[in-house]
Design a protein around this motif. Structure first.
Motif, PDB file in Angstrom:
ATOM      1  N   ILE A   9       0.839  -1.197   0.000  1.00  0.00           N
ATOM      2  CA  ILE A   9       0.000   0.000   0.000  1.00  0.00           C
ATOM      3  C   ILE A   9       0.875   1.249   0.000  1.00  0.00           C
ATOM      4  CG2 ILE A   9      -1.917   1.169   1.128  1.00  0.00           C
ATOM      5  CD1 ILE A   9      -2.666  -1.391   2.459  1.00  0.00           C
ATOM      6  N   ILE A  10       0.648   2.101  -0.975  1.00  0.00           N
ATOM      7  CA  ILE A  10       1.457   3.306  -1.117  1.00  0.00           C
ATOM      8  C   ILE A  10       0.659   4.509  -0.619  1.00  0.00           C
ATOM      9  CG2 ILE A  10       2.673   4.778  -2.797  1.00  0.00           C
ATOM     10  CD1 ILE A  10       3.831   1.984  -2.664  1.00  0.00           C
ATOM     11  N   GLU A  55     -15.102   4.003  -2.145  1.00  0.00           N
ATOM     12  CA  GLU A  55     -15.522   3.981  -3.542  1.00  0.00           C
ATOM     13  C   GLU A  55     -14.734   2.919  -4.305  1.00  0.00           C
ATOM     14  OE1 GLU A  55     -15.007   7.853  -5.245  1.00  0.00           O
ATOM     15  OE2 GLU A  55     -16.247   8.799  -3.715  1.00  0.00           O
ATOM     16  N   SER A  56     -15.196   2.637  -5.495  1.00  0.00           N
ATOM     17  CA  SER A  56     -14.524   1.650  -6.326  1.00  0.00           C
ATOM     18  C   SER A  56     -13.086   2.090  -6.632  1.00  0.00           C
ATOM     19  CB  SER A  56     -15.341   1.540  -7.606  1.00  0.00           C
ATOM     20  OG  SER A  56     -14.628   0.797  -8.521  1.00  0.00           O
ATOM     21  N   THR A 110     -10.447   2.208  -4.592  1.00  0.00           N
ATOM     22  CA  THR A 110      -9.708   2.941  -3.553  1.00  0.00           C
ATOM     23  C   THR A 110      -8.712   2.053  -2.800  1.00  0.00           C
ATOM     24  OG1 THR A 110     -11.668   2.627  -2.174  1.00  0.00           O
ATOM     25  CG2 THR A 110     -11.337   4.819  -3.081  1.00  0.00           C
ATOM     26  N   LYS A 125      -9.590  -1.303  -1.403  1.00  0.00           N
ATOM     27  CA  LYS A 125     -10.203  -2.122  -0.347  1.00  0.00           C
ATOM     28  C   LYS A 125      -9.575  -3.517  -0.290  1.00  0.00           C
ATOM     29  CE  LYS A 125     -14.447  -1.405  -1.930  1.00  0.00           C
ATOM     30  NZ  LYS A 125     -14.199  -0.385  -2.981  1.00  0.00           N
ATOM     31  N   GLU A 126      -9.365  -4.075  -1.477  1.00  0.00           N
ATOM     32  CA  GLU A 126      -8.823  -5.429  -1.494  1.00  0.00           C
ATOM     33  C   GLU A 126      -7.374  -5.454  -0.981  1.00  0.00           C
ATOM     34  OE1 GLU A 126      -9.875  -7.571  -4.960  1.00  0.00           O
ATOM     35  OE2 GLU A 126      -8.572  -9.258  -4.474  1.00  0.00           O
ATOM     36  N   LEU A 127      -6.624  -4.405  -1.269  1.00  0.00           N
ATOM     37  CA  LEU A 127      -5.254  -4.333  -0.753  1.00  0.00           C
ATOM     38  C   LEU A 127      -5.250  -4.308   0.768  1.00  0.00           C
ATOM     39  CD1 LEU A 127      -3.123  -1.763  -2.774  1.00  0.00           C
ATOM     40  CD2 LEU A 127      -3.111  -4.242  -2.854  1.00  0.00           C
ATOM     41  N   GLU A 145     -17.957  -6.927  -1.981  1.00  0.00           N
ATOM     42  CA  GLU A 145     -19.273  -6.440  -2.439  1.00  0.00           C
ATOM     43  C   GLU A 145     -20.401  -7.048  -1.613  1.00  0.00           C
ATOM     44  OE1 GLU A 145     -18.829  -4.242  -4.630  1.00  0.00           O
ATOM     45  OE2 GLU A 145     -17.187  -4.813  -5.974  1.00  0.00           O
ATOM     46  N   ARG A 192      -7.078  12.704  -1.321  1.00  0.00           N
ATOM     47  CA  ARG A 192      -5.690  12.479  -0.906  1.00  0.00           C
ATOM     48  C   ARG A 192      -4.769  12.680  -2.095  1.00  0.00           C
ATOM     49  NH1 ARG A 192      -5.121   5.921  -0.957  1.00  0.00           N
ATOM     50  NH2 ARG A 192      -2.945   6.502  -0.874  1.00  0.00           N
ATOM     51  N   LEU A 250       2.232   7.734  -5.824  1.00  0.00           N
ATOM     52  CA  LEU A 250       1.559   6.649  -6.541  1.00  0.00           C
ATOM     53  C   LEU A 250       2.042   6.576  -7.975  1.00  0.00           C
ATOM     54  CD1 LEU A 250      -1.996   7.190  -5.044  1.00  0.00           C
ATOM     55  CD2 LEU A 250      -0.728   5.036  -4.927  1.00  0.00           C
ATOM     56  N   HIS A 278       5.365   4.964  -8.084  1.00  0.00           N
ATOM     57  CA  HIS A 278       5.212   3.527  -7.854  1.00  0.00           C
ATOM     58  C   HIS A 278       4.736   2.810  -9.119  1.00  0.00           C
ATOM     59  CE1 HIS A 278       3.839  -0.179  -5.964  1.00  0.00           C
ATOM     60  NE2 HIS A 278       2.629   0.047  -6.450  1.00  0.00           N
ATOM     61  N   PHE A 279       3.692   3.369  -9.750  1.00  0.00           N
ATOM     62  CA  PHE A 279       3.140   2.699 -10.931  1.00  0.00           C
ATOM     63  C   PHE A 279       4.116   2.752 -12.102  1.00  0.00           C
ATOM     64  CE2 PHE A 279      -1.177   3.601  -8.927  1.00  0.00           C
ATOM     65  CZ  PHE A 279      -1.287   2.309  -8.462  1.00  0.00           C
ATOM     66  N   ARG A 339      -7.396   2.808  -9.137  1.00  0.00           N
ATOM     67  CA  ARG A 339      -7.405   1.912 -10.295  1.00  0.00           C
ATOM     68  C   ARG A 339      -7.345   2.724 -11.592  1.00  0.00           C
ATOM     69  NH1 ARG A 339     -11.566  -1.000  -9.463  1.00  0.00           N
ATOM     70  NH2 ARG A 339     -10.501  -2.801  -8.608  1.00  0.00           N
ATOM     71  N   GLU A 372      -3.904   4.086 -12.117  1.00  0.00           N
ATOM     72  CA  GLU A 372      -3.011   3.024 -12.584  1.00  0.00           C
ATOM     73  C   GLU A 372      -3.212   2.778 -14.085  1.00  0.00           C
ATOM     74  OE1 GLU A 372      -3.406  -0.549 -10.245  1.00  0.00           O
ATOM     75  OE2 GLU A 372      -1.646  -1.477 -11.172  1.00  0.00           O
TER      76      GLU A 372
HETATM   77  N1  LIG Z   1      -2.535   2.720  -1.841  1.00  0.00           N
HETATM   78  C1  LIG Z   1      -2.285   2.013  -2.938  1.00  0.00           C
HETATM   79  N2  LIG Z   1      -1.029   1.810  -3.338  1.00  0.00           N
HETATM   80  C2  LIG Z   1      -0.758   1.127  -4.460  1.00  0.00           C
HETATM   81  N3  LIG Z   1      -1.681   0.585  -5.246  1.00  0.00           N
HETATM   82  C3  LIG Z   1      -2.949   0.740  -4.904  1.00  0.00           C
HETATM   83  C4  LIG Z   1      -3.322   1.447  -3.719  1.00  0.00           C
HETATM   84  N4  LIG Z   1      -4.660   1.427  -3.616  1.00  0.00           N
HETATM   85  C5  LIG Z   1      -5.111   0.739  -4.676  1.00  0.00           C
HETATM   86  N5  LIG Z   1      -4.103   0.324  -5.464  1.00  0.00           N
HETATM   87  C6  LIG Z   1      -4.212  -0.428  -6.724  1.00  0.00           C
HETATM   88  O1  LIG Z   1      -5.405   0.019  -7.358  1.00  0.00           O
HETATM   89  C7  LIG Z   1      -6.160  -1.071  -7.878  1.00  0.00           C
HETATM   90  C8  LIG Z   1      -7.518  -1.125  -7.207  1.00  0.00           C
HETATM   91  O2  LIG Z   1      -7.376  -1.511  -5.851  1.00  0.00           O
HETATM   92  P1  LIG Z   1      -8.392  -2.534  -5.163  1.00  0.00           P
HETATM   93  O3  LIG Z   1      -8.757  -3.627  -6.105  1.00  0.00           O
HETATM   94  O4  LIG Z   1      -7.827  -2.904  -3.848  1.00  0.00           O
HETATM   95  O5  LIG Z   1      -9.630  -1.538  -4.994  1.00  0.00           O
HETATM   96  P2  LIG Z   1     -11.115  -1.827  -4.493  1.00  0.00           P
HETATM   97  O6  LIG Z   1     -11.457  -0.725  -3.557  1.00  0.00           O
HETATM   98  O7  LIG Z   1     -11.227  -3.225  -4.002  1.00  0.00           O
HETATM   99  O8  LIG Z   1     -11.946  -1.612  -5.818  1.00  0.00           O
HETATM  100  P3  LIG Z   1     -13.435  -2.190  -6.218  1.00  0.00           P
HETATM  101  O9  LIG Z   1     -14.418  -1.534  -5.334  1.00  0.00           O
HETATM  102  O10 LIG Z   1     -13.563  -1.742  -7.630  1.00  0.00           O
HETATM  103  O11 LIG Z   1     -13.362  -3.666  -6.058  1.00  0.00           O
HETATM  104  C9  LIG Z   1      -5.318  -2.308  -7.633  1.00  0.00           C
HETATM  105  O12 LIG Z   1      -4.572  -2.586  -8.783  1.00  0.00           O
HETATM  106  C10 LIG Z   1      -4.419  -1.919  -6.487  1.00  0.00           C
HETATM  107  O13 LIG Z   1      -3.217  -2.619  -6.533  1.00  0.00           O
END
Ligand SMILES: Nc1ncnc2c1ncn2[C@@H]1O[C@H](COP(=O)(O)OP(=O)(O)OP(=O)(O)O)[C@@H](O)[C@H]1O
Ligand SMILES: [Mg+2]
Length: 451
Positions: free
Chosen positions: A142-143, A171-172, A174, A176-178, A242, A316, A323, A326-327, A360, A363
């Motif tokens: 996480i960055i 939000e989508s 952002t 969450k999965e990380l 979800e 932010r 970011l 990083h990307f 996302r 990226e």
């Molecule tokens: N803080 C962060 N640093 C680096 N990469 C990030 C960061 N936050 C998100 N990403 C990258 O952005 C993309 C989306 O992140 P992620 O899938 O965790 O989001 P999400 O909130 O689960 O989205 P959704 O609601 O669409 O499922 C991924 O490729 C993830 O690696």
């Protein structure tokens, strides 16, 4: 094998005795204290691996005991017990340093599992003392350094080792999965299964069987028994992505797992016990969903023991340079290109953009630009269409058409906001555009949110 000493603190005699029986039967060496004061006396005389204490006690309250133990006996772990009604207190307790909490009444197996996990985690920590500590405060994937995100790092660090359910909102795109990944990786279950289920991607009628499994003949097509995700995740973590999209009938079954730690496969009355930590995520507003009776309130409170809300990227944008860097590193080497950075103009455009798709989207924009870039530095021409319009053009006075157009747009927005008493959501609905684009338009026209 070390025989751990545990101190039991509770003002209720029945509870003390049953804890003593469960723990001694399991082979722990136990002492009992009737209240906090008594506990402190015993702590001075003996060394305990763990104190297990009720939160609500007369005289020295569980919290005060927690504070003293953390200050004076830092090697001793603390497990708090609470009634469900005071679960928010338990959360506060974790934030102030308790290793975990357990809600009463509890299942003896759960209690032993929890204690074993705390003790195993402590042993690992002791082993790593003196070695270089590779764990930084920031989960490596996480960055970001923005204040909101660094608060989230410390919350992850605090709650990851516990069994507490976590609800991640945002939000989508952002991240969450990380965050879910970091929670599992930093937990005491990190070498156990981590199973992810996207509740929105699986048709509602199949989701139950996906989660809980089914027995042969449960429905047409069920030709043999099948294990569900909860069974596969046993002793580990499950990520329910979800969750806001889950049907209400199925929500009751998730609640059963949370409360009773059990479920039944589709087509069977058999009860399967499970020890799974639940992390859920959604980009929906669950309060809205509860008001509309499509999300169960009791499930919400059970899931939301720890709440992590990820800020949208536009809140932010100071993290954008980090970011981007990083990307660029990640994508440029993956694509075998030698891109070293972006031009200042590109950076200011990225900083000024609204980012409805959040990280996302950032990226993706970087990836596309790297593919198109002809030089080592990404230029404006490599960016997608929406970044090409020159934002400063709006203020150019001799462009009367643009000026008239923007005046008109501003008036339209003002009218809509007035009609909806300043509510952005309602104004957006009136105009037939999304809240995001309304906010973007408002900023462009210099209208404040409270206008
Ligand atoms: N803080 C962060 N640093 C680096 N990469 C990030 C960061 N936050 C998100 N990403 C990258 O952005 C993309 C989306 O992140 P992620 O899938 O965790 O989001 P999400 O909130 O689960 O989205 P959704 O609601 O669409 O499922 C991924 O490729 C993830 O690696
Ligand atoms: Mg996701």
């Amino acid at each position: 094998m070390i025989r751990h000493a545990i101190l039991i603190v509770d003002d209720e005699p029945n509870m003390r005795e049953s804890l003593y029986d469960i723990l001694s039967d399991y082979g722990f060496c136990c002492d009992i204290a009737e209240n906090g004061e008594h506990a402190l006396q015993l702590l001075q005389q003996n060394e305990y691996s763990l104190v297990i204490s009720d939160i609500k006690m007369p005289k020295v309250h569980g919290f005060a005991l927690l504070k003293t133990v953390k200050e004076r006996f830092p090697k001793t772990s603390l497990l708090l017990m609470t009634a469900f009604a005071t679960i928010s207190q338990a959360v506060d307790a974790i934030k102030s340093g308790a290793e975990d909490y357990i809600t009463k009444p509890f299942d003896p197996d759960d209690l032993i599992n929890t204690i074993n996990r705390i003790l195993a985690c402590k042993a690992d920590e002791e082993k790593s003392i003196g070695m270089s500590n590779k764990k930084t405060d920031r989960p490596s994937a996480i960055i970001g350094q923005n204040r909101k995100i660094t608060e989230i790092y410390s919350l992850i660090k605090t709650v990851a080792p516990t069994n507490a359910s976590v609800l991640i909102q945002g939000e989508s795109g952002t991240g969450k999965e990380l965050v879910a990944d970091a929670l599992h990786a930093n937990s005491t279950r990190s070498n156990k299964p981590f199973i992810k289920v996207n509740c929105a991607a699986i048709p509602a009628n199949l989701l139950e069987s996906e989660l809980f499994g089914h027995v042969k003949g449960a429905f047409t097509g069920a030709i043999k028994d099948k294990k569900g995700k909860f069974e596969l995740a046993n002793s580990g973590t499950i990520y329910l992505d979800e969750i806001g999209d889950m049907e209400i009938s199925l929500q009751a079954k998730i609640l059963r797992v949370l409360q009773q730690k059990e479920f039944s496969p589709v087509g069977s009355e058999d009860v399967t016990k499970t020890d799974v930590r639940i992390i859920a995520a959604t980009n929906k507003d669950l309060h809205d969903a509860m008001n509309n009776n499509v999300f169960r309130e009791d499930l919400y409170y059970r899931l939301n023991v720890i709440n992590i809300v990820l800020p949208p990227l536009r809140e932010r944008n100071d993290d954008i340079p980090l970011l981007v860097k990083h990307f660029i590193n990640k994508i440029s080497s993956a694509l075998g290109k030698n891109i070293t950075g972006i031009s200042d103009e590109v950076m200011s455009k990225l900083m000024a953009y609204e980012w409805p798709g959040n990280i996302r989207e950032l990226e993706n924009v970087i990836e596309r630009s790297i593919i198109l870039a002809k030089h080592e530095i990404v230029e404006t021409i490599d960016l997608p269409e929406q970044f090409h319009e020159d934002v400063t053009v709006l203020s150019s006075e001799n462009d009367s058409f643009r000026l008239a157009k923007s005046e008109f747009e501003k008036k339209l927005l003002e009218d809509a906001l007035q009609k909806s008493n300043g509510s952005v959501t309602r104004a957006a609905r009136l105009l037939g555009i999304s809240r995001h684009s309304l906010r973007y338009q408002m900023e462009k026209c210099g209208l404040r949110k409270d206008a």
